[in-house]
Design a protein around this motif. Structure first.
Motif, PDB file in Angstrom:
ATOM      1  N   ASP A 143       0.831  -1.200   0.000  1.00 12.58           N
ATOM      2  CA  ASP A 143       0.000   0.000   0.000  1.00 12.58           C
ATOM      3  C   ASP A 143       0.867   1.253   0.000  1.00 12.58           C
ATOM      4  O   ASP A 143       2.103   1.185  -0.040  1.00 12.58           O
ATOM      5  N   ARG A 144       0.218   2.426   0.095  1.00 13.59           N
ATOM      6  CA  ARG A 144       0.945   3.690  -0.016  1.00 13.59           C
ATOM      7  C   ARG A 144       1.794   3.999   1.204  1.00 13.59           C
ATOM      8  O   ARG A 144       2.641   4.893   1.173  1.00 13.59           O
ATOM      9  N   ASN A 145       1.562   3.286   2.287  1.00 17.10           N
ATOM     10  CA  ASN A 145       2.374   3.451   3.491  1.00 17.10           C
ATOM     11  C   ASN A 145       3.543   2.475   3.544  1.00 17.10           C
ATOM     12  O   ASN A 145       4.282   2.450   4.524  1.00 17.10           O
ATOM     13  N   GLY A 146       3.688   1.684   2.504  1.00 17.63           N
ATOM     14  CA  GLY A 146       4.747   0.691   2.483  1.00 17.63           C
ATOM     15  C   GLY A 146       4.384  -0.596   3.178  1.00 17.63           C
ATOM     16  O   GLY A 146       5.213  -1.511   3.281  1.00 17.63           O
ATOM     17  N   HIS A 147       3.136  -0.712   3.676  1.00 13.89           N
ATOM     18  CA  HIS A 147       2.696  -1.942   4.315  1.00 13.89           C
ATOM     19  C   HIS A 147       2.503  -3.044   3.271  1.00 13.89           C
ATOM     20  O   HIS A 147       2.094  -2.769   2.142  1.00 13.89           O
ATOM     21  N   ILE A 148       2.773  -4.271   3.683  1.00 16.09           N
ATOM     22  CA  ILE A 148       2.647  -5.421   2.795  1.00 16.09           C
ATOM     23  C   ILE A 148       1.321  -6.113   3.100  1.00 16.09           C
ATOM     24  O   ILE A 148       1.096  -6.583   4.219  1.00 16.09           O
ATOM     25  N   ILE A 149       0.424  -6.137   2.118  1.00 10.13           N
ATOM     26  CA  ILE A 149      -0.892  -6.749   2.256  1.00 10.13           C
ATOM     27  C   ILE A 149      -0.806  -8.172   1.707  1.00 10.13           C
ATOM     28  O   ILE A 149      -0.414  -8.387   0.565  1.00 10.13           O
ATOM     29  N   VAL A 150      -1.183  -9.157   2.535  1.00  8.65           N
ATOM     30  CA  VAL A 150      -1.082 -10.561   2.140  1.00  8.65           C
ATOM     31  C   VAL A 150      -2.464 -11.205   2.261  1.00  8.65           C
ATOM     32  O   VAL A 150      -3.110 -11.113   3.315  1.00  8.65           O
ATOM     33  N   VAL A 151      -2.901 -11.863   1.189  1.00  6.16           N
ATOM     34  CA  VAL A 151      -4.147 -12.626   1.211  1.00  6.16           C
ATOM     35  C   VAL A 151      -3.808 -14.078   1.531  1.00  6.16           C
ATOM     36  O   VAL A 151      -3.051 -14.718   0.803  1.00  6.16           O
ATOM     37  N   ASP A 152      -4.368 -14.568   2.646  1.00  7.39           N
ATOM     38  CA  ASP A 152      -4.153 -15.958   3.043  1.00  7.39           C
ATOM     39  C   ASP A 152      -5.317 -16.792   2.513  1.00  7.39           C
ATOM     40  O   ASP A 152      -6.432 -16.741   3.035  1.00  7.39           O
ATOM     41  N   ASN A 153      -5.031 -17.574   1.479  1.00  2.00           N
ATOM     42  CA  ASN A 153      -6.069 -18.348   0.810  1.00  2.00           C
ATOM     43  C   ASN A 153      -6.648 -19.431   1.719  1.00  2.00           C
ATOM     44  O   ASN A 153      -7.853 -19.676   1.716  1.00  2.00           O
ATOM     45  N   LYS A 154      -5.789 -20.083   2.498  1.00  3.41           N
ATOM     46  CA  LYS A 154      -6.262 -21.163   3.363  1.00  3.41           C
ATOM     47  C   LYS A 154      -7.001 -20.633   4.581  1.00  3.41           C
ATOM     48  O   LYS A 154      -8.046 -21.156   4.961  1.00  3.41           O
ATOM     49  N   ALA A 155      -6.459 -19.598   5.214  1.00 12.41           N
ATOM     50  CA  ALA A 155      -7.076 -19.060   6.422  1.00 12.41           C
ATOM     51  C   ALA A 155      -8.248 -18.138   6.114  1.00 12.41           C
ATOM     52  O   ALA A 155      -8.958 -17.720   7.024  1.00 12.41           O
ATOM     53  N   CYS A 156      -8.440 -17.801   4.827  1.00 14.97           N
ATOM     54  CA  CYS A 156      -9.543 -16.938   4.403  1.00 14.97           C
ATOM     55  C   CYS A 156      -9.512 -15.600   5.148  1.00 14.97           C
ATOM     56  O   CYS A 156     -10.516 -15.151   5.708  1.00 14.97           O
ATOM     57  N   CYS A 157      -8.354 -14.965   5.150  1.00 11.40           N
ATOM     58  CA  CYS A 157      -8.231 -13.667   5.801  1.00 11.40           C
ATOM     59  C   CYS A 157      -7.146 -12.852   5.115  1.00 11.40           C
ATOM     60  O   CYS A 157      -6.449 -13.340   4.215  1.00 11.40           O
ATOM     61  N   VAL A 158      -7.001 -11.604   5.552  1.00 11.43           N
ATOM     62  CA  VAL A 158      -6.023 -10.681   4.997  1.00 11.43           C
ATOM     63  C   VAL A 158      -5.118 -10.205   6.122  1.00 11.43           C
ATOM     64  O   VAL A 158      -5.604  -9.785   7.188  1.00 11.43           O
ATOM     65  N   PHE A 159      -3.802 -10.276   5.916  1.00 16.75           N
ATOM     66  CA  PHE A 159      -2.814  -9.783   6.876  1.00 16.75           C
ATOM     67  C   PHE A 159      -2.204  -8.489   6.356  1.00 16.75           C
ATOM     68  O   PHE A 159      -1.977  -8.340   5.148  1.00 16.75           O
TER      69      PHE A 159
END
Length: 785
Positions: free
Chosen positions: A625-641
């Protein structure tokens, strides 16, 4: 059982060079010859009574065995010392075999290894050598000539002592009488003939093939010379280009130094001129100041200390002086200003210098390049005639860049050269135009890098305009033309893309394929189930090659740049890369599904760090994102980190389900210009949008094939206007939505249809690139915002 070692040096040399199996390193046992003409034992020596086991000093895991076929030891327990030959080397139920020496793959006969042809020459040579016991201390008997070995009767390998007298034509093998008349009739119902009847026929056929192969030697010698010459020229051109680069930059440096001196001279002259004006003004002001001070001092002295007579005597003179000073105009306002700045706009110049110069080359080869067009067959006297040349590389793939050295020469019937022109379309295609001035046959020679393209030289016949039969369409146009005169129509320009399609979908946005890169394989530029794709501001396209456990990097034009990644489960290794993204520093961030973490690599592919280990269960998509944060989609856990670059967890949201903050197999993620998070919800057939803190904003899409519907969405990207581009995996298409999720259009992929698209991104020059997983390639489409 110890192997008998012959004492004769000549016999020992033949024994070592011709009679040793390169798998078991012992004498052949029932030698079988493969289609590549390499010979090996049929079965291990332990089951062959005529040949002993391996030498005690040679183990299965010894370097000698490993150097021949490392796969042998990998398939067995360490140091098992199990004898291995073709029978055990080929996996059970295998339908093919790979030669342990040259790796040529061949189809295995239906009855397996025993059905492979016997090497009778080796068998008979072994029999000849075994008949000479060569007792120690006795003088070595002379080695029989090879003719003696080959002249011995051929014994059947299946029936001991039986001479092979017949030949089975369907099986193409020699056999004995018992093979045809015994209890085990392996050649039942096969046509057999006496061996001597087919011997000369087969010898003649083999001699013919030998002559045909030997006839290729001059061609290969010429090819070696040609390739060596091109290699020499390439080295020479490299040296010339290096010298030209040095000369060009030295000239630029000289121009910069010259410009610096001119600017410094101009600076000195301008400053001196301004200073002269100011100094003159200062002189006038100082003189006036001195006159006023002296007059004031004299008058005050007379007023305070002079007598009445003295005051009266100077009153008139001083009064006039003071009146004159009071009325005198002085240049109190500056006659110049202090502005003297240097303005160069270095940013534009810096960008120009960074892009200064280019290395012009292509991978085009003449023998794969093709020429097409009516001009190859027929032309009209006095009228320009054109044809097209499409350059291809050694594998027949289209070359996407221009600048190739293409020479076009046209020779008339009288031997004179005709007008000819080459037009470079800068996309790997060229338009060749020539104008014949007389009737007759013309010879068209097209050379690419000095070599004729496929089919060159061509012969075209030039006709007079009156002799050219009109086409049906032209005849119709002539009939309909006012006054019966012929109206010459302008030629239609070919679409810019070679894959352009005349039939397009009626959508608000018209797009087309620009290029396609890749095919199924494991080499550079080849893919096996590519997944994520990302781009950088530096003009790079980064692809996660999932089943090849690597990441490949290309230019915006699809040219291969680098490949990195080693299969494994240690930090810095890749097990199943899926998602990929590039941060503002150019670092490449890779989601590794099977390793359950996210790896960070430098732009050159050097491992830097990993994050999410112990938290992630199956990372799929990744974005920054614009703050340099790393967005990760966890396919198995069905969530976003959401992680900081150092790996610290910032937030987590989502769970399995169908609600607004729930997912069912989420795949990829993108971030828009508002720092909002856009996630594709694969099994819920929708796209969901959240703010930077993970609060739900809205979603769009439903299951179906209509506009705005999805059948398992995968890749997602957001353009500069906030429009959302989604790869529709099950429907094999790409849809475009506005920032609120309203359907706008399709990307036109009809020219080269998609098959299970995955990751999707926008390049720095505004094109859409998509990982076409089912076709094992990625494609770039022109995208009009």
């Amino acid at each position: 059982m110890a192997r008998h070692e012959p004492t004769s040096p000549v016999v020992r040399q033949i024994d070592q060079q011709f009679l040793i199996c390169s798998i078991c390193l012992d004498r052949y046992c029932n030698p079988k010859v493969l289609p590549c003409l390499h010979t090996f034992c049929e079965s291990p020596p332990s089951v062959c009574p005529s040949v002993p086991l391996l030498h005690p000093s040679v183990t299965l895991c010894s370097p000698a065995i490993l150097s021949i076929c490392p796969l042998i030891c990998l398939s067995l327990p360490p140091c098992s010392h199990s004898p291995v030959c073709l029978q055990n080397y080929i996996p059970a139920q295998s339908l093919s075999l790979s030669c342990p020496v040259c790796r040529q793959t061949s189809i295995l006969p239906e009855r397996g290894v025993p059905a492979l042809p016997n090497n009778f020459f080796i068998t008979n040579l072994m029999e000849v050598l075994q008949r000479d016991p060569d007792p120690r201390g006795a003088p070595p008997a002379p080695l029989p000539p090879l003719g003696a070995a080959t002249g011995q009767p051929l014994c059947c390998p299946h029936h001991e002592g039986k001479v092979m007298e017949f030949y089975c034509e369907p099986c193409e093998t020699a056999m004995c009488r018992e093979c045809t008349e015994g209890e085990r009739r392996e050649h039942r119902d096969h046509r057999t003939v006496p061996l001597r009847d087919v011997l000369e026929q087969h010898k003649a056929a083999l001699q013919h093939q030998l002559d045909a192969v030997r006839a290729r030697l001059p061609q290969l010698a010429a090819a070696v010379g040609l390739v060596a010459e091109i290699s020499r020229q390439l080295g020479q051109r490299r040296a010339e280009a290096e010298a030209e680069i040095g000369s060009s930059f030295e000239e630029l440096e000289a121009v910069l130094r010259q410009r610096r001196e001119v600017l410094l001279r101009d600076l000195e002259a301008t400053c001196a001129a301004k200073q002269q004006v100011l100094e003159a003004q200062l002189e006038v002001l100082r003189q006036g100041q001195e006159s006023i001070l002296s007059s004031c001092a004299f008058t005050e002295q007379a007023l305070h200390h002079g007598s009445a007579t003295e005051v009266l005597l100077v009153q008139k003179q001083m009064g006039e002086r003071l009146r004159e000073l009071a009325a005198r105009p002085f240049p109190e306002h500056p006659h110049e200003n202090a502005q003297l700045e240097f303005h160069a706009e270095p940013e534009g110049l810096r960008r120009s210098i960074q892009n200064l110069g280019a290395l012009l080359t292509t991978s085009a080869t003449a023998h794969t390049t093709v020429a097409t067009g009516e001009g190859l067959r027929q032309a009209v006297v006095g009228q320009p005639c054109s044809l097209s040349v499409t350059t291809k590389d050694k594998d027949g793939a289209l070359v996407r860049s221009g600048g190739a050295r293409l020479r076009f020469a046209v020779t008339g019937p009288d031997g004179a050269a005709a007008e000819a022109e080459v037009q470079d379309n800068r996309n790997g295609t060229y338009e060749l135009v020539y104008t014949p001035r007389a009737e007759g046959d013309f010879v068209l020679s097209i050379l690419l890098y000095g070599q004729p393209v496929r089919g060159s030289p061509f012969r075209a016949r030039a006709l007079r305009p009156s002799d050219v039969p009109p086409s049906p369409e032209e005849a119709k146009r002539r009939v309909k033309s006012p006054g019966g005169g012929h109206v010459r129509q302008k030629a239609l320009r070919r679409p810019a893309s070679m894959y352009g399609s005349a039939k397009r979908k009626e959508n608000p946005i018209e797009d087309e394929l620009i290029f396609r890169v890749g095919s199924r394989g494991r080499e550079k530029g080849e893919f096996t189930n590519l997944q994520g794709i990302s781009t950088s501001s530096a003009g790079r396209i980064v692809v996660a090659d999932s089943n090849n456990q690597c990441v490949q990097v290309f230019s915006n034009e699809g040219q291969f740049r680098l490949r990195f990644g080693v299969r494994g489960r240690s930090p810095g290794q890749l097990q199943r890369p899926t998602g990929v993204s590039v941060d503002t520093n150019g670092d490449i961030i890779v989601a590794d599904y099977d390793n359950r973490w996210v790896s960070v690599f430098s732009p050159e592919g050097k491992f830097k760090t990993k994050l999410g280990a112990g938290r992630l269960m199956g990372p799929k998509g990744v974005a920054v994102d614009r703050n340099g944060h790393i967005i990760v989609v966890d396919n198995k856990a069905c969530c976003v980190f959401i992680f900081q670059p150092n790996g610290k967890l910032v937030a987590r949201f989502g769970s399995r389900g169908t609600a607004e903050r729930q997912f069912a197999g989420p795949h990829f993620v993108a971030v828009n210009n508002k720092n909002e998070i856009v996630v594709t919800d694969f099994h819920n057939h929708s796209v969901k949008v959240y703010n930077a803190e993970g609060e739900f904003l809205f979603k769009f899409g439903s299951h179906g094939e209509g506009n705005g519907q999805f059948n398992a969405p995968t890749g997602v990207a957001v353009d500069s206007n906030g429009n959302i581009i989604v790869a529709d995996w099950g429907n094999s298409r790409i849809q475009v939505f506005d920032s609120a999720g309203s359907f706008l259009s399709y990307i036109n992929t009809a020219a080269d249809p998609l098959y299970g698209p995955q990751g999707l991104a926008l390049t720095s020059d505004g094109h859409v690139v998509v990982a076409d997983s089912g076709n094992h390639c990625f494609k770039a489409y022109r995208y009009l915002q």
